[in-house]
Design a protein around this motif. Structure first.
Motif, PDB file in Angstrom:
ATOM      1  N   GLN A   3      -7.948   3.436 -16.127  1.00 41.78           N
ATOM      2  CA  GLN A   3      -9.205   3.805 -15.482  1.00 41.78           C
ATOM      3  C   GLN A   3      -9.363   3.008 -14.196  1.00 41.78           C
ATOM      4  N   VAL A   4      -9.166   3.660 -13.072  1.00 42.64           N
ATOM      5  CA  VAL A   4      -9.206   2.975 -11.784  1.00 42.64           C
ATOM      6  C   VAL A   4     -10.633   3.000 -11.256  1.00 42.64           C
ATOM      7  N   GLN A   5     -11.210   1.806 -11.115  1.00 43.03           N
ATOM      8  CA  GLN A   5     -12.597   1.681 -10.656  1.00 43.03           C
ATOM      9  C   GLN A   5     -12.746   0.708  -9.503  1.00 43.03           C
ATOM     10  N   ASP A   6     -11.790  -0.176  -9.334  1.00 45.18           N
ATOM     11  CA  ASP A   6     -11.894  -1.220  -8.317  1.00 45.18           C
ATOM     12  C   ASP A   6     -10.491  -1.641  -7.894  1.00 45.18           C
ATOM     13  N   GLN A  47      -4.585  -2.103  -8.646  1.00 44.90           N
ATOM     14  CA  GLN A  47      -3.326  -2.843  -8.640  1.00 44.90           C
ATOM     15  C   GLN A  47      -2.545  -2.637  -9.928  1.00 44.90           C
ATOM     16  N   GLN A  48      -3.248  -2.608 -11.054  1.00 41.36           N
ATOM     17  CA  GLN A  48      -2.581  -2.367 -12.331  1.00 41.36           C
ATOM     18  C   GLN A  48      -1.956  -0.968 -12.351  1.00 41.36           C
ATOM     19  N   ALA A  49      -2.723   0.016 -11.868  1.00 39.39           N
ATOM     20  CA  ALA A  49      -2.206   1.385 -11.825  1.00 39.39           C
ATOM     21  C   ALA A  49      -1.018   1.496 -10.872  1.00 39.39           C
ATOM     22  N   ALA A  50      -1.074   0.759  -9.772  1.00 39.67           N
ATOM     23  CA  ALA A  50       0.032   0.788  -8.814  1.00 39.67           C
ATOM     24  C   ALA A  50       1.325   0.325  -9.463  1.00 39.67           C
ATOM     25  N   GLN A  51       1.246  -0.700 -10.327  1.00 41.01           N
ATOM     26  CA  GLN A  51       2.454  -1.173 -11.000  1.00 41.01           C
ATOM     27  C   GLN A  51       3.046  -0.088 -11.901  1.00 41.01           C
ATOM     28  N   VAL A  52       2.170   0.680 -12.559  1.00 42.60           N
ATOM     29  CA  VAL A  52       2.649   1.791 -13.396  1.00 42.60           C
ATOM     30  C   VAL A  52       3.360   2.835 -12.539  1.00 42.60           C
ATOM     31  N   PRO A  65      -3.044 -10.909  -3.906  1.00 40.91           N
ATOM     32  CA  PRO A  65      -2.077 -11.517  -4.816  1.00 40.91           C
ATOM     33  C   PRO A  65      -1.503 -10.458  -5.747  1.00 40.91           C
ATOM     34  N   GLN A  66      -0.243 -10.611  -6.127  1.00 36.84           N
ATOM     35  CA  GLN A  66       0.358  -9.663  -7.038  1.00 36.84           C
ATOM     36  C   GLN A  66      -0.273  -9.797  -8.416  1.00 36.84           C
ATOM     37  N   VAL A  67      -0.234  -8.709  -9.182  1.00 34.92           N
ATOM     38  CA  VAL A  67      -0.822  -8.696 -10.522  1.00 34.92           C
ATOM     39  C   VAL A  67      -0.184  -9.805 -11.352  1.00 34.92           C
ATOM     40  N   GLY A  68      -1.035 -10.590 -12.006  1.00 35.92           N
ATOM     41  CA  GLY A  68      -0.527 -11.676 -12.838  1.00 35.92           C
ATOM     42  C   GLY A  68      -0.518 -13.011 -12.135  1.00 35.92           C
TER      43      GLY A  68
END
Length: 321
Positions: free
Chosen positions: A198-201, A206-211, A317-320
């Motif tokens: 669920q992309v909201q912000d 960023q999480q979706a981009a990694q997928v 910053p990269q995810v994580g």
């Protein structure tokens, strides 16, 4: 700016727009405070945006042999494209869209009858091979039948034409097709449907981009409306700021962004700079009524970009991390 070549393969719709104080409830009739009819469709809108943002444009579409189709031909002939290839069918109507625009934020609800847009044949697409191969950029969407879109992308890939896919309106596509695309440009809703996140912000984007990178997509821009956009290339994320606007009609915002982005990339502008310009271009577009009719020219977007006092891009910053 050098005038690059953009080939846009995509839909044409006749838009019928009603301006409302609010959206009607089911079963309710409301009086519109204004209405208008004009050219639309994601493909045609993005082609107009690319042209007015400085590109040489070849638009390829399909319409019905009806009154709306006659309107389409007259409109497309008047725009000033370098070339137009317009196929037609007697078996389906020209695509059309019924649009409500409501409230102070000018949000919209749209019902689309795709009609002829879903009837491209593979033979018709094959006829377009020289135009696709000659372009610096191919820009296409998902408002046509999927086998035709797959053929368009395959031709561009073979010709080493840079491919931008705006996955709108959403329809399921294979990871294999996505991996052929050089740049994917979903909005938050489309990104959510593509990834299950669920992309909201910016963080969820960023999480979706990694997928999506995991599906083989090297570069993508996730547009987030007034929050700006996330540009992610091989996992390196960058925020693209939105430009302040007083919205009148947000219907063509995504098309303005994609068309102007394609024009910038065709002229050799780096991706982050092109995305910032596209954000400025879209902010001017939403301050006007109508989709194709609201597309600004290059100078207007440049002036909006120059007048902004905020930082238009920033590394994330990269995810994580």
């Amino acid at each position: 700016m050098k005038k690059g070549k953009v080939c846009v393969v995509g839909s044409f719709n006749l838009d019928i727009v009603a301006g409302m104080s609010r959206f009607p409830q089911p079963g309710e009739s409301l009086i519109a405070h204004n209405s208008m009819m004009g050219a639309g469709g994601k493909g045609a809108n993005q082609a107009v945006a690319a042209l007015r943002a400085g590109a040489r444009v070849h638009y390829i579409g399909k319409v019905g042999r009806d009154d709306f189709g006659t309107f389409a031909r007259r409109h497309l002939d008047s725009v000033g494209f370098d070339a137009v290839t317009l196929f037609s069918t007697a078996d389906h109507p020209t695509g059309n869209a019924l649009i409500y625009v409501a409230g102070a934020d000018a949000e919209n609800m749209i019902a689309v009858d795709p009609g002829a847009n879903l009837t491209f044949t593979l033979e018709e697409i094959e006829q377009c091979r020289p135009a696709i191969a000659a372009a610096d950029i191919l820009l296409t969407q998902l408002e046509n039948n999927l086998p035709a879109i797959e053929k368009v992308i395959a031709i561009a890939k073979e010709a080493q034409t840079y491919i931008i896919l705006n996955p709108a309106p959403f329809q399921p596509v294979s990871d294999a097709l996505l991996a052929k695309v050089d740049l994917l440009t979903p909005n938050a809703t489309e990104c959510s449907l593509l990834t299950g996140i669920q992309v909201q912000d910016m963080a969820s984007a960023q999480q979706a981009a990694q997928v999506l990178h995991g599906k083989g997509i090297q570069a993508l821009i996730i547009t987030l409306g007034t929050q700006g956009a996330l540009l992610s290339v091989a996992g390196q994320a960058q925020w693209i700021a939105a430009f302040a606007a007083v919205p009148k009609d947000t219907t063509g915002a995504g098309d303005a962004f994609n068309g102007s982005l394609a024009a910038q990339l065709a002229s050799g502008v780096p991706l982050a700079d092109a995305a910032s310009f596209a954000s400025a271009y879209a902010s001017v577009c939403v301050e006007r009524a109508g989709a194709a009719a609201s597309m600004p020219d290059y100078a207007e977007a440049l002036a909006r970009q120059a007048s902004a006092t905020l930082e238009t891009t920033a590394l994330l910053p990269q995810v994580g991390q």
